[in-house]
Design a protein around this motif. Sequence first.
Motif, mmCIF file in Angstrom:
data_model
loop_
_atom_site.group_PDB
_atom_site.id
_atom_site.type_symbol
_atom_site.label_atom_id
_atom_site.label_comp_id
_atom_site.label_asym_id
_atom_site.label_seq_id
_atom_site.Cartn_x
_atom_site.Cartn_y
_atom_site.Cartn_z
ATOM 1 N N ASN A 120 0.821 -1.211 0.000
ATOM 2 C CA ASN A 120 0.000 0.000 0.000
ATOM 3 C C ASN A 120 0.855 1.261 0.000
ATOM 4 N N ASN A 121 2.129 1.117 -0.371
ATOM 5 C CA ASN A 121 3.068 2.236 -0.476
ATOM 6 C C ASN A 121 3.462 2.812 0.877
ATOM 7 N N PHE A 122 3.209 2.077 1.951
ATOM 8 C CA PHE A 122 3.731 2.427 3.262
ATOM 9 C C PHE A 122 5.044 1.682 3.477
ATOM 10 N N LYS A 123 5.900 2.238 4.299
ATOM 11 C CA LYS A 123 7.092 1.526 4.734
ATOM 12 C C LYS A 123 6.730 0.719 5.975
ATOM 13 N N VAL A 124 7.051 -0.574 5.943
ATOM 14 C CA VAL A 124 6.596 -1.482 6.988
ATOM 15 C C VAL A 124 7.765 -2.285 7.546
ATOM 16 N N GLY A 125 7.524 -2.915 8.683
ATOM 17 C CA GLY A 125 8.499 -3.794 9.305
ATOM 18 C C GLY A 125 7.779 -4.855 10.100
ATOM 19 N N PRO A 126 8.510 -5.705 10.794
ATOM 20 C CA PRO A 126 7.855 -6.794 11.532
ATOM 21 C C PRO A 126 6.985 -6.315 12.684
ATOM 22 N N MET A 127 7.203 -5.094 13.192
ATOM 23 C CA MET A 127 6.413 -4.602 14.315
ATOM 24 C C MET A 127 5.315 -3.626 13.919
ATOM 25 N N GLY A 128 5.338 -3.134 12.688
ATOM 26 C CA GLY A 128 4.320 -2.162 12.303
ATOM 27 C C GLY A 128 4.678 -1.441 11.030
ATOM 28 N N TYR A 129 4.268 -0.169 10.951
ATOM 29 C CA TYR A 129 4.519 0.591 9.732
ATOM 30 C C TYR A 129 4.738 2.057 10.073
ATOM 31 N N ARG A 130 5.255 2.780 9.093
ATOM 32 C CA ARG A 130 5.507 4.203 9.275
ATOM 33 C C ARG A 130 4.514 5.000 8.447
ATOM 34 N N GLN A 131 3.784 5.877 9.116
ATOM 35 C CA GLN A 131 2.838 6.719 8.394
ATOM 36 C C GLN A 131 3.587 7.727 7.525
ATOM 37 N N ASN A 148 3.761 14.053 7.733
ATOM 38 C CA ASN A 148 2.860 15.189 7.771
ATOM 39 C C ASN A 148 3.633 16.404 7.260
ATOM 40 N N LEU A 149 3.194 16.992 6.181
ATOM 41 C CA LEU A 149 3.955 18.066 5.549
ATOM 42 C C LEU A 149 4.068 19.298 6.441
ATOM 43 N N ASN A 150 3.184 19.403 7.429
ATOM 44 C CA ASN A 150 3.226 20.584 8.290
ATOM 45 C C ASN A 150 4.326 20.498 9.344
ATOM 46 N N ASP A 151 4.552 19.293 9.874
ATOM 47 C CA ASP A 151 5.549 19.180 10.945
ATOM 48 C C ASP A 151 6.631 18.150 10.665
ATOM 49 N N GLY A 152 6.549 17.439 9.544
ATOM 50 C CA GLY A 152 7.593 16.506 9.177
ATOM 51 C C GLY A 152 7.700 15.279 10.046
ATOM 52 N N VAL A 153 6.673 14.965 10.814
ATOM 53 C CA VAL A 153 6.734 13.838 11.735
ATOM 54 C C VAL A 153 6.386 12.544 10.997
ATOM 55 N N ASN A 154 7.189 11.507 11.218
ATOM 56 C CA ASN A 154 6.885 10.181 10.700
ATOM 57 C C ASN A 154 6.433 9.299 11.858
ATOM 58 N N ASP A 155 5.156 9.081 11.974
ATOM 59 C CA ASP A 155 4.631 8.294 13.078
ATOM 60 C C ASP A 155 4.873 6.807 12.847
ATOM 61 N N TYR A 156 5.360 6.111 13.882
ATOM 62 C CA TYR A 156 5.464 4.661 13.851
ATOM 63 C C TYR A 156 4.231 4.083 14.534
ATOM 64 N N VAL A 157 3.570 3.171 13.836
ATOM 65 C CA VAL A 157 2.329 2.573 14.324
ATOM 66 C C VAL A 157 2.555 1.074 14.515
ATOM 67 N N MET A 158 2.129 0.551 15.665
ATOM 68 C CA MET A 158 2.298 -0.875 15.925
ATOM 69 C C MET A 158 1.530 -1.701 14.895
#
Length: 292
Positions: free
Chosen positions: A165-176, A179-189
């Motif tokens: 789905n064009n997300f970056k993923v790993g064994p524990m979750g994925y990275r959202q 956000n263009l406003n604050d540049g935060v890459n949230d890690y989600v379980m």
Amino acid sequence: MAPFNKRQIGYIKAIADVGGHSTYSHRTLNASDNLDGLTAAATHDGRGKYAMVTIGNHPKVYGEGDGNSLNSYGSSWFHSIPVYNIPINTDETAVDESQRVTPECYLESVHARMRLIQQLDVTSDEDSHQEYRILVFRHKERQCSDERFAENFSNPVFDLFLGGNNFKVGPMGYRQKANLNDGVNDYVMHSSTINDVQSLMTCMTNKEDYVFMKDVRFYLGKEYGGKHIYEDTFHWDHADPIATEAEDLTHNDSNNKNYTWFIFLLCTNNARTGAADFPYVRFDTTTHVTSG
């Protein structure tokens, strides 16, 4: 300015009379004759299991959430081999082969040997043959166990692969996505819809953020000709001049190199029920440093 090649470095060392003391520091991970498997994390009711090994101390990385908190991610399945820990002993009459004699030194190389054994004395069919994937990689930017020397805090257990789905993923979750406003890459379980064990066995690697040295898949067990041992070697030929008072050679301002390499091991029994049996894995490493 281009870095010095090995011939130029050898000439500089000879002129400066550096390298009178050679260090060969040997370390092991899981050195046991009882063939116990490394501690591993489970996914999909245990049908998949994985572990991460770092060459060097655990780097500081972002955890779950908004990416503002750093940790060393020292989970039981996140192992490390402190190959760069070379203490200083200025007493040249008492220094041993695991120490250096001056803060100024040359990190010549790191060599690692891996031995992976699929157990033969299993009692259940689902553990008698398994599929494996091993990846050896590092981030493109510098990562370090001391955040003062780090440029990047990405956590590969959330963004090692590229999901469908064009997300970056790993064994524990994925990275959202950022956000263009604050540049935060949230890690989600994790959600099993995007990082199930079968997907992790085949999905593409995240080459946008990481450099890959090895990506190999193989099968072991009685159903595959009785082959039950996989062996490999990894060599990093550094030849880097380093000056630091710290025991960990990566805690330095001498260069901007990323010395943190990860080895990711994943296995599955490809069964509908029953947990996979994570194999016995042993690492032997030798770090070569010259000083004095």
